[in-house]
Structures are given as structure tokens and as C-alpha cells.
Write an enzyme that holds these catalytic residues in place. Structure first.
Site, PDB file in Angstrom:
ATOM      1  N   MET A  30       0.853  -1.062  -0.056  1.00 43.82           N
ATOM      2  CA  MET A  30      -0.027   0.074   0.106  1.00 43.82           C
ATOM      3  C   MET A  30       0.906   1.247  -0.061  1.00 43.82           C
ATOM      4  SD  MET A  30      -3.571  -0.898   1.915  1.00 43.82           S
ATOM      5  CE  MET A  30      -2.851  -0.739   3.574  1.00 43.82           C
ATOM      6  N   GLY A  31       2.080   1.111  -0.301  1.00 47.66           N
ATOM      7  CA  GLY A  31       3.091   2.060  -0.454  1.00 47.66           C
ATOM      8  C   GLY A  31       3.458   2.426   0.796  1.00 47.66           C
ATOM      9  N   ASN A  32       4.090   4.100   0.955  1.00 44.38           N
ATOM     10  CA  ASN A  32       4.897   4.454   1.985  1.00 44.38           C
ATOM     11  C   ASN A  32       5.970   3.452   2.461  1.00 44.38           C
ATOM     12  OD1 ASN A  32       4.489   5.516   5.293  1.00 44.38           O
ATOM     13  ND2 ASN A  32       5.155   6.823   3.665  1.00 44.38           N
ATOM     14  N   HIS A  37       9.483  -3.403   3.138  1.00 45.61           N
ATOM     15  CA  HIS A  37       9.077  -3.614   1.600  1.00 45.61           C
ATOM     16  C   HIS A  37      10.220  -4.152   0.723  1.00 45.61           C
ATOM     17  CE1 HIS A  37       5.652  -1.060   3.302  1.00 45.61           C
ATOM     18  NE2 HIS A  37       5.292  -1.960   2.957  1.00 45.61           N
ATOM     19  N   GLN A  61     -10.358  -2.438   2.557  1.00 45.47           N
ATOM     20  CA  GLN A  61      -9.830  -3.102   3.825  1.00 45.47           C
ATOM     21  C   GLN A  61      -9.748  -2.317   5.005  1.00 45.47           C
ATOM     22  OE1 GLN A  61      -5.874  -4.051   1.864  1.00 45.47           O
ATOM     23  NE2 GLN A  61      -5.123  -3.719   3.940  1.00 45.47           N
ATOM     24  N   LYS A 151       5.250  -9.950   9.365  1.00 44.08           N
ATOM     25  CA  LYS A 151       4.491  -9.046  10.643  1.00 44.08           C
ATOM     26  C   LYS A 151       3.083  -9.005  10.461  1.00 44.08           C
ATOM     27  CE  LYS A 151       3.819  -4.664  10.512  1.00 44.08           C
ATOM     28  NZ  LYS A 151       2.467  -4.362  10.748  1.00 44.08           N
ATOM     29  N   ASP A 152       2.517  -9.319   9.277  1.00 44.57           N
ATOM     30  CA  ASP A 152       0.808  -9.324   9.273  1.00 44.57           C
ATOM     31  C   ASP A 152       0.804 -10.685   8.992  1.00 44.57           C
ATOM     32  OD1 ASP A 152       0.089  -6.473   8.634  1.00 44.57           O
ATOM     33  OD2 ASP A 152       1.781  -6.603   7.391  1.00 44.57           O
ATOM     34  N   VAL A 178      10.997  -7.320   9.382  1.00 44.00           N
ATOM     35  CA  VAL A 178      12.108  -6.356   9.617  1.00 44.00           C
ATOM     36  C   VAL A 178      12.230  -5.395  10.612  1.00 44.00           C
ATOM     37  CG1 VAL A 178      13.807  -4.669   8.540  1.00 44.00           C
ATOM     38  CG2 VAL A 178      12.860  -6.602   7.290  1.00 44.00           C
TER      39      VAL A 178
HETATM   40  O1  PAF Z   1       0.066  -5.664   3.766  1.00 42.90           O
HETATM   41  C1  PAF Z   1      -0.606  -4.643   2.888  1.00 42.90           C
HETATM   42  O2  PAF Z   1       0.205  -3.772   2.602  1.00 42.90           O
HETATM   43  C2  PAF Z   1      -1.805  -4.775   2.275  1.00 42.90           C
HETATM   44  O3  PAF Z   1      -2.795  -5.434   3.270  1.00 42.90           O
HETATM   45  C3  PAF Z   1      -1.899  -5.537   0.949  1.00 42.90           C
HETATM   46  C4  PAF Z   1      -1.702  -7.170   1.062  1.00 42.90           C
HETATM   47  C5  PAF Z   1      -1.039  -4.821   0.074  1.00 42.90           C
HETATM   48  C6  PAF Z   1      -3.498  -5.660   0.534  1.00 42.90           C
HETATM   49  O4  PAF Z   1      -3.869  -4.328   0.276  1.00 42.90           O
END
Ligand code: PAF
Length: 282
Positions: A30-32, A37, A61, A151-152, A178
């Protein structure tokens, strides 16, 4: 690095690579972007010929009172980081491209069971939004593999389940969290913390690590251990949403289980932080 904003453009950009039999790895975000990442992109680069990243702040979401509007949008800086990490292609669609019939009128993907607990219980609809957008992105990119941060933890479990049950020929790969030097898991939401909150935030990982040591040293009353850890966090200024000791498949842990994970979500001021620690008992 090429950037595409439309589904047709993205498919066109991948056509030659696909025809040439090149493997494609996908890193949805989702950037940032932060080092977490970039670690995913680098891991993807080691595994596949072509790396595609996506940046899309997925509205479906986020709950109505959540931070969708203030979620940081930093596309130019993100593009530069991805290019530096040797990402080949960036897919950065807008909401209309992803949800042509609007946010409330769309086909959705709902994963049952594991979404009833933890973040699924406190953020109703969140995992349906995640599963839906990842399903759409998998159909758009058609990667051989996709990489997600551990992490998620629950998100990764939901995506694995969705990919398996909907028969996606995509290998879903988890990449270790990380952390900053003080243990705080890197997250785009860390930027919302005030300087004082940032000092306090590492207590989350310290709490997980202390619990792990207690369990490794033989303590097995998981309800009592989790309750004590929750109270400690709350006394230190957090508002704990959940702190659970579970089996790694997210079922409640019993005293004989060996593969465990401790999961926590806690609010610090206005910022909701999540973290987890998975480990095996001898
Ligand atoms: O983990 C994230 O950044 C978001 O939940 C994802 C997997 C890109 C879905 O929008």
C-alpha cells in the site's frame, strides 16, 4: 523501472516476459515503503526473473472509522526506492481501475474460519477487503510467486488460504519481519507515532520476547501469561486490543503444542500497532 496505472498496460508490459517463459514475482503493497518492503523486493529479485510491485491503498480493507484518509501516500519517493531495489515494474492503479463499479458494489472474497479471531474480530470486513484486492491483483499480475511480510501474520494465513482454496497457481512466500534496532517491527503506521510514543513502542516486542522466554522456561498457563502481558502493556500506556498465544495455524494453543505464535495488537495514542513472534518448543 516501468510504471503502469492500468490493468491493460500492466498485462501488456508483462506479455513479452511471460512469452519468454520468465518467472514473475509479485510484491503487493500500500506504499509508504520502508526497509521491510524493500526486503520483500530483494527477496523477490533473488527468486524470479521479473519483479512486479504494486502500490494501492485499498479502500475496502479499511473500516469506516479507520485511517484510510490519513494513510500516507508517497508515490514519488516509493517509486525511487523500488527503482533503487531493481524492481522491474510498478503497478499503481487508482480506485476506479481496481473497483470500476465503486467501493460498495463489487464482488468480494471472504475467507472464513481464521478471520473470526484476532484482527478479524476487531476489524470486521478487513480481511474480506484484503482477500478481495489480493485476489484481483493475482488475476491481474498472474505471478508465479507473491511475497508478504510475516509481521502481518494473520493476513499471510488468510492469503495462503485464499490462494489454496481458489486454486491460484501462485506460491505465497512469507518473509521475516524487519525490525528497528530497538526491536520495533517496521510499519508504515510507525510514522504516526509521536517522539514519546516511538520511545515506548518497542515494549510490544519486549513483551513478546519475555513471554517467549517464560514459555520456553516451562510455563504453560497461556491464559494467565497472556492476561498478565496485556495488563502490563495497558499499565504502560497501551490499549491492548488482543494478546494471544496460539498454535501457528492460529488455533488456541494447548500445553502440548510445540509450534506457537504470540500475536498482539495494541493502540498507542491513535496508532494501532501489531506484531507477533513465532517459535518452536523443543
Ligand atoms: O499488507 C498490505 O500492505 C496490504 O494489506 C496488501 C496485502 C497490499 C493488500 O492491500
Amino acid at each position: 523501472m516501468k510504471t503502469e496505472t492500468t490493468i491493460n498496460g500492466l498485462r501488456g508490459a508483462l506479455r513479452a516476459a511471460r512469452k519468454a517463459g520468465k518467472s514473475i514475482a509479485f510484491v503487493p503493497t500500500m506504499g509508504n515503503l520502508h526497509d521491510g518492503h524493500i526486503t520483500l523486493v530483494k527477496a523477490a529479485k533473488r527468486r524470479a526473473d521479473v519483479v512486479v510491485a504494486s502500490i494501492f491503498v485499498n479502500p475496502t480493507q479499511f473500516g469506516v472509522n479507520e485511517d484510510f484518509d490519513k494513510y500516507p501516500r508517497t508515490l514519488p519517493a516509493d517509486s525511487a526506492l523500488l527503482a533503487d531495489a531493481d524492481c522491474d515494474l510498478l503497478f499503481a492503479p487508482d480506485a476506479r481501475e481496481m473497483y470500476p463499479d465503486g467501493r460498495s458494489q463489487h464482488t468480494s472474497v471472504s475467507v472464513s474460519g481464521i478471520t473470526d479471531v484476532l484482527c478479524g474480530a476487531s476489524r470486521p470486513g478487513h480481511f474480506t477487503g484484503v482477500a478481495t484486492v489480493v485476489c484481483k491483483l493475482f488475476n491481474i499480475v498472474q505471478p508465479d510467486m507473491a511475497l508478504f511480510g510475516e509481521k502481518d501474520y494473520q493476513q499471510l494465513a488468510v492469503i495462503r488460504c485464499m490462494a489454496r482454496e481458489l486454486c491460484f497457481p501462485v506460491e505465497v512466500i512469507g518473509v521475516p519481519t524487519v525490525r528497528a534496532d530497538d526491536g520495533l517491527a517496521l510499519s508504515s503506521r510507525n510514522g504516526f507515532l509521536s517522539a514519546d510514543e516511538r520511545q515506548q513502542a518497542p515494549l510490544i516486542f519486549q513483551t513478546l520476547s519475555n513471554l517467549r522466554s517464560a514459555i520456553e522456561s516451562g510455563q504453560r498457563d497461556y491464559t494467565m501469561l497472556a492476561q498478565a502481558a496485556r495488563s502490563h502493556l495497558d499499565k504502560c500506556g497501551f490499549v491492548t486490543d488482543y494478546l494471544d498465544i496460539r498454535r501457528q495455524d492460529l488455533v488456541d494453543a494447548g500445553p502440548d503444542d510445540k509450534a506457537l505464535v504470540i500475536l498482539v495488537a495494541a493502540r498507542l495514542g491513535a496508532t494501532r500497532l501489531i506484531d507477533n513472534l513465532a517459535f518452536e518448543l523443543a
